[in-house]
Scaffold this motif. Structure first.
Motif, PDB file in Angstrom:
ATOM      1  N   GLN A 108       0.821  -1.218   0.000  1.00  0.00           N
ATOM      2  CA  GLN A 108       0.000   0.000   0.000  1.00  0.00           C
ATOM      3  C   GLN A 108       0.850   1.261   0.000  1.00  0.00           C
ATOM      4  OE1 GLN A 108      -3.099   0.088   2.889  1.00  0.00           O
ATOM      5  NE2 GLN A 108      -3.932  -1.878   2.242  1.00  0.00           N
ATOM      6  N   ARG A 109       2.149   1.093  -0.184  1.00  0.00           N
ATOM      7  CA  ARG A 109       3.099   2.211  -0.208  1.00  0.00           C
ATOM      8  C   ARG A 109       2.969   3.077   1.039  1.00  0.00           C
ATOM      9  NH1 ARG A 109       1.218   1.356  -6.139  1.00  0.00           N
ATOM     10  NH2 ARG A 109       3.101   0.401  -6.914  1.00  0.00           N
ATOM     11  N   ALA A 110       3.111   2.395   2.198  1.00  0.00           N
ATOM     12  CA  ALA A 110       2.860   3.063   3.473  1.00  0.00           C
ATOM     13  C   ALA A 110       4.063   3.865   3.956  1.00  0.00           C
ATOM     14  CB  ALA A 110       2.491   2.026   4.529  1.00  0.00           C
ATOM     15  N   TYR A 111       5.233   3.649   3.346  1.00  0.00           N
ATOM     16  CA  TYR A 111       6.418   4.326   3.863  1.00  0.00           C
ATOM     17  C   TYR A 111       7.337   4.753   2.722  1.00  0.00           C
ATOM     18  CZ  TYR A 111       8.673  -0.053   2.757  1.00  0.00           C
ATOM     19  OH  TYR A 111       9.144  -1.142   2.077  1.00  0.00           O
ATOM     20  N   GLY A 112       8.161   5.761   3.021  1.00  0.00           N
ATOM     21  CA  GLY A 112       9.260   6.114   2.121  1.00  0.00           C
ATOM     22  C   GLY A 112      10.550   5.694   2.793  1.00  0.00           C
ATOM     23  N   TYR A 113      11.498   5.198   2.014  1.00  0.00           N
ATOM     24  CA  TYR A 113      12.737   4.655   2.585  1.00  0.00           C
ATOM     25  C   TYR A 113      13.922   5.418   2.013  1.00  0.00           C
ATOM     26  CZ  TYR A 113      15.433   0.851   4.753  1.00  0.00           C
ATOM     27  OH  TYR A 113      16.250   0.103   5.572  1.00  0.00           O
ATOM     28  N   VAL A 114      14.790   5.893   2.908  1.00  0.00           N
ATOM     29  CA  VAL A 114      16.019   6.568   2.468  1.00  0.00           C
ATOM     30  C   VAL A 114      17.197   5.689   2.864  1.00  0.00           C
ATOM     31  CG1 VAL A 114      17.430   8.637   2.647  1.00  0.00           C
ATOM     32  CG2 VAL A 114      14.938   8.816   2.776  1.00  0.00           C
ATOM     33  N   PHE A 115      18.010   5.337   1.873  1.00  0.00           N
ATOM     34  CA  PHE A 115      19.110   4.410   2.114  1.00  0.00           C
ATOM     35  C   PHE A 115      20.383   5.144   2.516  1.00  0.00           C
ATOM     36  CE2 PHE A 115      16.137   2.109  -0.465  1.00  0.00           C
ATOM     37  CZ  PHE A 115      16.212   0.809  -0.010  1.00  0.00           C
ATOM     38  N   GLN A 116      21.411   4.350   2.862  1.00  0.00           N
ATOM     39  CA  GLN A 116      22.682   4.948   3.295  1.00  0.00           C
ATOM     40  C   GLN A 116      23.309   5.793   2.192  1.00  0.00           C
ATOM     41  OE1 GLN A 116      25.236   1.911   4.868  1.00  0.00           O
ATOM     42  NE2 GLN A 116      23.772   1.324   6.435  1.00  0.00           N
ATOM     43  N   ALA A 117      23.213   5.304   0.964  1.00  0.00           N
ATOM     44  CA  ALA A 117      23.687   6.096  -0.173  1.00  0.00           C
ATOM     45  C   ALA A 117      22.456   6.642  -0.896  1.00  0.00           C
ATOM     46  CB  ALA A 117      24.514   5.236  -1.114  1.00  0.00           C
ATOM     47  N   ALA A 118      22.668   7.700  -1.658  1.00  0.00           N
ATOM     48  CA  ALA A 118      21.517   8.346  -2.288  1.00  0.00           C
ATOM     49  C   ALA A 118      20.801   7.396  -3.250  1.00  0.00           C
ATOM     50  CB  ALA A 118      21.957   9.610  -3.021  1.00  0.00           C
ATOM     51  N   GLY A 119      21.575   6.588  -3.988  1.00  0.00           N
ATOM     52  CA  GLY A 119      20.961   5.621  -4.897  1.00  0.00           C
ATOM     53  C   GLY A 119      20.090   6.257  -5.952  1.00  0.00           C
ATOM     54  N   LEU A 120      20.497   7.445  -6.417  1.00  0.00           N
ATOM     55  CA  LEU A 120      19.749   8.062  -7.512  1.00  0.00           C
ATOM     56  C   LEU A 120      20.145   7.372  -8.803  1.00  0.00           C
ATOM     57  CD1 LEU A 120      20.400  11.722  -6.366  1.00  0.00           C
ATOM     58  CD2 LEU A 120      18.245  10.493  -6.156  1.00  0.00           C
ATOM     59  N   PHE A 121      19.222   7.305  -9.760  1.00  0.00           N
ATOM     60  CA  PHE A 121      19.542   6.669 -11.038  1.00  0.00           C
ATOM     61  C   PHE A 121      20.299   7.671 -11.909  1.00  0.00           C
ATOM     62  CE2 PHE A 121      15.703   3.539 -10.885  1.00  0.00           C
ATOM     63  CZ  PHE A 121      16.210   3.027  -9.698  1.00  0.00           C
ATOM     64  N   PRO A 122      21.536   7.334 -12.319  1.00  0.00           N
ATOM     65  CA  PRO A 122      22.363   8.329 -13.010  1.00  0.00           C
ATOM     66  C   PRO A 122      21.826   8.727 -14.385  1.00  0.00           C
ATOM     67  CG  PRO A 122      23.435   6.189 -13.003  1.00  0.00           C
ATOM     68  CD  PRO A 122      22.232   6.071 -12.110  1.00  0.00           C
ATOM     69  N   TRP A 123      20.923   7.913 -14.950  1.00  0.00           N
ATOM     70  CA  TRP A 123      20.392   8.255 -16.271  1.00  0.00           C
ATOM     71  C   TRP A 123      19.166   9.154 -16.167  1.00  0.00           C
ATOM     72  CZ3 TRP A 123      20.948   3.281 -14.419  1.00  0.00           C
ATOM     73  CH2 TRP A 123      19.798   2.677 -13.923  1.00  0.00           C
ATOM     74  N   ARG A 124      18.762   9.486 -14.957  1.00  0.00           N
ATOM     75  CA  ARG A 124      17.612  10.369 -14.781  1.00  0.00           C
ATOM     76  C   ARG A 124      18.065  11.678 -14.151  1.00  0.00           C
ATOM     77  NH1 ARG A 124      12.062   8.289 -13.743  1.00  0.00           N
ATOM     78  NH2 ARG A 124      11.864   6.392 -14.961  1.00  0.00           N
ATOM     79  N   THR A 125      17.444  12.770 -14.575  1.00  0.00           N
ATOM     80  CA  THR A 125      17.727  14.048 -13.934  1.00  0.00           C
ATOM     81  C   THR A 125      17.133  14.011 -12.531  1.00  0.00           C
ATOM     82  OG1 THR A 125      15.679  14.963 -14.758  1.00  0.00           O
ATOM     83  CG2 THR A 125      17.611  15.308 -16.121  1.00  0.00           C
ATOM     84  N   ILE A 126      17.463  15.032 -11.744  1.00  0.00           N
ATOM     85  CA  ILE A 126      16.954  15.074 -10.373  1.00  0.00           C
ATOM     86  C   ILE A 126      15.426  15.005 -10.375  1.00  0.00           C
ATOM     87  CG2 ILE A 126      16.762  16.545  -8.325  1.00  0.00           C
ATOM     88  CD1 ILE A 126      19.482  15.131  -8.702  1.00  0.00           C
ATOM     89  N   GLU A 127      14.787  15.780 -11.240  1.00  0.00           N
ATOM     90  CA  GLU A 127      13.318  15.768 -11.203  1.00  0.00           C
ATOM     91  C   GLU A 127      12.765  14.424 -11.666  1.00  0.00           C
ATOM     92  OE1 GLU A 127      11.648  18.820 -13.607  1.00  0.00           O
ATOM     93  OE2 GLU A 127      12.382  17.994 -15.500  1.00  0.00           O
ATOM     94  N   ARG A 128      13.435  13.774 -12.616  1.00  0.00           N
ATOM     95  CA  ARG A 128      12.946  12.458 -13.040  1.00  0.00           C
ATOM     96  C   ARG A 128      13.187  11.414 -11.950  1.00  0.00           C
ATOM     97  NH1 ARG A 128       9.245  13.996 -15.339  1.00  0.00           N
ATOM     98  NH2 ARG A 128       8.712  11.822 -15.686  1.00  0.00           N
ATOM     99  N   ASN A 129      14.240  11.600 -11.166  1.00  0.00           N
ATOM    100  CA  ASN A 129      14.458  10.696 -10.039  1.00  0.00           C
ATOM    101  C   ASN A 129      13.350  10.826  -9.004  1.00  0.00           C
ATOM    102  OD1 ASN A 129      16.932   8.889  -9.676  1.00  0.00           O
ATOM    103  ND2 ASN A 129      17.810  10.654 -10.709  1.00  0.00           N
TER     104      ASN A 129
ATOM    105  N   ALA B 135      11.790  10.083  -1.485  1.00  0.00           N
ATOM    106  CA  ALA B 135      11.028   9.301  -0.502  1.00  0.00           C
ATOM    107  C   ALA B 135       9.793  10.055  -0.025  1.00  0.00           C
ATOM    108  CB  ALA B 135      11.928   8.952   0.679  1.00  0.00           C
ATOM    109  N   LEU B 136       9.846  11.388  -0.120  1.00  0.00           N
ATOM    110  CA  LEU B 136       8.705  12.190   0.346  1.00  0.00           C
ATOM    111  C   LEU B 136       7.640  12.352  -0.723  1.00  0.00           C
ATOM    112  CD1 LEU B 136      10.573  15.131   2.128  1.00  0.00           C
ATOM    113  CD2 LEU B 136       9.265  13.323   3.242  1.00  0.00           C
ATOM    114  N   ALA B 137       8.019  12.114  -1.988  1.00  0.00           N
ATOM    115  CA  ALA B 137       7.189  12.549  -3.109  1.00  0.00           C
ATOM    116  C   ALA B 137       5.789  11.968  -3.065  1.00  0.00           C
ATOM    117  CB  ALA B 137       7.867  12.188  -4.431  1.00  0.00           C
ATOM    118  N   PHE B 138       5.648  10.723  -2.597  1.00  0.00           N
ATOM    119  CA  PHE B 138       4.326  10.099  -2.660  1.00  0.00           C
ATOM    120  C   PHE B 138       3.605  10.169  -1.326  1.00  0.00           C
ATOM    121  CE2 PHE B 138       5.981   6.081  -0.890  1.00  0.00           C
ATOM    122  CZ  PHE B 138       7.317   6.183  -1.213  1.00  0.00           C
ATOM    123  N   ASP B 139       4.136  11.035  -0.418  1.00  0.00           N
ATOM    124  CA  ASP B 139       3.399  11.397   0.786  1.00  0.00           C
ATOM    125  C   ASP B 139       3.006  10.231   1.671  1.00  0.00           C
ATOM    126  OD1 ASP B 139       3.196  13.964   1.517  1.00  0.00           O
ATOM    127  OD2 ASP B 139       1.653  14.455   0.039  1.00  0.00           O
TER     128      ASP B 139
END
Lengths: 262, 370
Positions: free
Chosen positions: A81-102, A154-158
Motif C-alpha cells: 500500500q506504499r505506506a512508507y518512504g525509505y532513504v538508504f545509506q547512499a543516495a541511490g539516484l539513477f544516473p540516467w535520470r535528472t533530479i526531477e525524473r528521479n 522518498a517524500l514525493a508520494f506522501d
C-alpha cells in the motif's frame, strides 16, 4: 487521527540469518511501539540489528519469530500500500535520470498523472531546498545534495512513515549538521513519523523524540529513552545540560550493551 | 649538440641525404636530374625546420618538402618498376622523417579554438594513414613486388573507382541484405531470449547452456548447412549472421540485467514495483552499457560471418563471392578493393553504434569521464 495511535508495533520480534558458519541472531526479542508523529532514532554499534529492524518494517527482510504490524497491517501489506518512504545509506539516484525524473520515479511506478507528478516534483524539491537543480544529473551534484534529492524522492508520494537508514553517514560533519537542522524543519512541516538509524549520539539526541539503544550478539533493545527536549531545536541546544544528560544516558546504554565483551 | 637533438628528425634527414649521394642515381637506369630537385626539397625542409622560428612557416615548409619530394620519388618510378636503388630508399626514408617531424610539430600544438581542435584530430591520423599508403606504394613499386602478392594502393584505387557499380551491388547484397537483417534479428532474439531467461528459471537453466553450445558451433561447418536449408541467396547468409550474433547479445544482456545494485532493487521493492516496471525503469537502463558492448562486438562479427558464409555458395554477387572468385582469377586488386569496402563499411557500422552508445549511456562514468 489520535496522537498516540501506534504506527509500528513489534512483539517478541526475532530474526535469525542462516549463514555458512552457523546462525546469526540479528534480532532477538524486540518489543517496541512507535506512535504517530514520533521521531525515533535507533542507535547502536555495527551488528546490533538497527538496520535489520528498519528493513523488517519495510518488508525487505522477513522476521523468523514474533509479530510486527505497520499501520495495523503486516509489513508486506503496508509495503504494497506504499505506506512508507525509505532513504538508504547512499543516495541511490539513477544516473540516467535528472533530479526531477528521479523524484518522479516512485510517482511513475504508482501511476500518478503527469500533472500530479509535475506538481509534486515542485513541492518536494522545494521541501529539501533543491529548487533550480531539477534538470541536473545526480553526478553533477555534491553528496549532500544527492542525499537531499533521495529524501525528496522518498517524500514525493506522501507516505506518513519515513524510514531513514543512516542517510547522512557518508557526509562530513558540517553538511550533516545542516541537513539535520533541515530534517527537523521538514519533520515539523510534514508531521510524519520517522524511523532513523544512526551511529552518532549527538545526531540521535538532537533529532529524536524517542531514542532506541540497541546492542549486538544477539541484536536487542537495551534502552528506550523518551526525550523531553522541546520540538523547536536550534543547533546550539547541543550544549544545553538537558541535551548532555540525554546524551550521557544514551552513552551509558551503549556501554551497558557492550560490558560482557570486556 | 642539443641543437641537433631537439629536432633529431632533421639531423637524421641531413645524414640520410649525404649517404644517398654515395648511391646515386635513384633509379638504376635513370639519370640524376630529378634526384637533384628531390635532394634540394628535402634539405630545404630539414634546414628550414631547424632554423625557422614561426611555427606556421615550419608546418607549410615541412608539408611541401615531404610531399613534394615523395611525389617526385614515386614519379621517377613510372615505367621503371623495380629499379629503385639504395639512394631511392634513403631519400624515401628522409621524406618520411620530414613527415614524422610534421606530425610531431602538429601534435605539440595546443589548439585554442574548437575548429582547430577538430581539424587537428582528423588531420593527424589522416596524415599518418596517408604515409602508410605512400610507403606501401613506393616500396611495392620500387622493389617491383609481384602484383599478385601485393598490388600498389594506386592500382587498388584505380580498380575501386572503375568498379563502383559492382562494388555497390556487392555491398547491397552482403551488407544491406544479409548483414543488416541477420544483425537485427540475431541481436533482437538474443535480447528477447535474455529477458525470458531472466524471467523464467527453467529458461535460464535450459537456455544458457544451449546458447553456449550454439556459440561454439564452427561457422565454417554451419554455413554450408544454412545454404542447404535457406538456399543460395542472402537468406542463408543472414542465418549464419543470426547464429553468430545471438549468443554475444544473450550473454551480455543476462550479465547486464544483473548489473543493477542491491540498494536500487530494494528501492524499487519499497515502491511495490512489479517485475516489468523494475525491468523498464531500473534494470534495462543499468544493462545498457553491456547491451551496447554486444552490439559493437556483433557489428564486426556480422560482417565477418556474412562474407565468409558467401564462400560456400551464393548467387554471382556479394563481397564474399567477389573475394573468393577474384582471388581465383588473380585479380588481387579487386580483392583489395573489396577489403577496403569491407573495412570502410565495418568502421561506419561500428561508428554509428558507438555514437548511439554515447547518446544512450551518457551517464556512465566511462563516457561522462569521471
Amino acid at each position: 487521527m489520535t496522537a498516540a495511535m501506534p504506527v509500528i508495533e513489534a512483539k517478541k520480534l526475532g530474526l535469525t540469518f542462516e549463514t555458512g558458519d552457523g546462525q546469526v541472531h540479528a534480532l532477538s526479542n524486540v518489543d517496541l511501539t512507535i506512535n504517530t508523529g514520533e521521531f525515533v532514532s535507533f542507535i547502536g554499534p555495527s551488528g546490533c540489528g538497527k538496520t535489520t529492524f528498519l528493513r523488517v518494517i519495510a518488508d525487505l527482510e522477513q522476521p523468523t519469530s514474533g509479530t510486527i504490524t505497520v499501520n495495523g497491517m503486516t509489513p508486506q501489506q503496508a509495503r504494497e500500500q506504499r505506506a512508507y518512504g525509505y532513504v538508504f545509506q547512499a543516495a541511490g539516484l539513477f544516473p540516467w535520470r535528472t533530479i526531477e525524473r528521479n523524484v518522479a520515479l516512485p510517482l511513475e511506478i504508482m501511476g500518478y498523472s503527469k500533472q500530479e507528478i509535475a506538481e509534486r516534483i515542485g513541492r518536494t524539491l522545494d521541501l529539501v531546498n533543491l529548487k533550480g537543480f531539477e534538470k541536473k544529473y545526480p553526478w553533477q551534484l555534491s553528496g549532500g545534495m544527492q542525499q537531499r534529492a533521495s529524501i525528496a524522492r522518498a517524500l514525493a508520494f506522501d507516505a506518513d512513515l519515513l524510514l531513514m537508514d543512516e542517510p547522512f553517514g557518508a557526509l562530513d560533519e558540517i553538511v550533516r549538521d545542516h541537513l539535520n537542522e533541515q530534517l527537523l524543519k521538514l519533520w515539523a512541516r510534514t508531521e510524519k513519523t520517522i524511523g532513523f538509524v544512526t551511529h552518532s549520539i549527538p545526531e540521535a539526541v538532537y533529532l529524536s523524540t524517542k531514542i532506541v539503544v540497541m546492542s549486538p550478539r544477539p541484536g536487542r533493545v537495551t534502552d528506550v529513552i523518551e526525550s523531553d527536549l522541546p520540538r523547536e531545536r536550534p543547533l546550539d541546544i547541543r550544549e544545553s545540560p538537558e541535551f548532555l544528560a540525554i546524551a550521557a544516558r544514551v552513552r551509558d546504554g551503549l556501554r551497558a550493551g557492550h560490558s560482557y565483551e570486556d | 649538440m642539443s641543437f641537433l637533438l631537439r629536432n633529431w628528425q632533421s639531423s637524421l634527414v641531413l645524414a640520410l641525404v649525404v649517404m644517398s649521394m654515395a648511391f646515386l642515381p635513384i633509379i638504376s637506369s635513370g639519370g640524376v636530374g630529378s634526384a637533384f630537385l628531390i635532394v634540394l626539397l628535402i634539405v630545404a625542409g630539414a634546414v628550414g625546420a631547424m632554423v625557422l622560428k614561426d611555427r606556421i612557416a615550419i608546418l607549410v615548409l615541412l608539408f611541401g618538402a615531404a610531399h613534394g619530394a615523395v611525389w617526385l620519388l614515386i614519379g621517377a618510378l613510372s615505367g621503371k618498376t623495380g629499379e629503385a636503388t639504395t639512394s631511392f630508399y634513403l631519400l624515401l626514408a628522409a621524406s618520411w622523417l620530414l613527415a614524422w617531424r610534421l606530425v610531431t610539430v602538429l601534435s605539440s600544438i595546443k589548439p585554442k579554438g574548437r575548429g582547430v581542435d577538430v581539424f587537428l584530430r582528423l588531420f593527424i591520423p589522416l596524415l599518418f594513414g596517408a604515409w602508410l599508403l605512400i610507403l606501401w606504394e613506393a616500396i611495392v613499386r620500387g622493389a617491383g613486388i609481384p602484383f599478385v602478392l601485393l598490388p600498389p594502393p594506386s592500382a587498388v584505387a584505380a580498380r575501386f573507382s572503375n568498379s563502383l557499380p559492382i562494388l555497390a551491388a556487392d555491398v547491397n547484397q552482403t551488407i544491406f541484405k544479409a548483414v543488416l537483417f541477420g544483425y537485427v534479428v540475431g541481436c533482437g532474439t538474443g535480447f528477447l531470449a535474455a529477458i525470458l531467461a531472466d524471467r523464467f528459471v527453467f529458461m535460464r537453466r535450459g537456455l544458457l547452456p544451449i546458447g553456449n553450445l550454439v556459440s561454439a558451433l564452427p561457422i565454417i561447418g554451419v554455413a554450408p548447412i544454412m545454404v542447404m536449408w535457406f538456399g543460395f541467396d542472402w537468406q542463408s547468409k543472414a542465418a549464419v549472421v543470426i547464429i553468430m550474433t545471438f549468443f554475444p547479445m544473450l550473454v551480455n544482456t543476462v550479465t547486464g540485467l544483473a548489473a543493477a545494485g542491491h540498494m536500487e532493487r530494494d528501492l524499487m521493492r519499497t515502491y511495490a514495483s512489479g517485475y516489468w516496471q523494475t525491468l523498464a525503469k531500473l534494470r534495462l537502463p543499468a544493462a545498457m552499457p553491456f547491451i551496447f558492448n554486444a552490439l559493437k562486438i556483433n557489428s564486426t562479427l556480422a560482417l565477418i560471418g556474412a562474407i565468409v558464409a558467401e564462400f560456400f555458395g551464393t548467387p554471382v554477387v556479394g563481397m564474399g563471392f567477389r573475394i573468393s572468385t577474384e582471388v581465383g582469377r588473380m585479380n588481387v586488386d579487386m580483392v583489395w578493393a573489396e577489403i577496403a569496402v569491407a573495412a570502410l563499411a565495418g568502421s561506419v557500422f561500428y561508428g554509428v553504434i558507438a555514437l548511439a552508445e554515447r547518446a544512450v549511456t551518457f551517464w556512465h562514468p566511462s563516457i561522462r569521464g569521471g
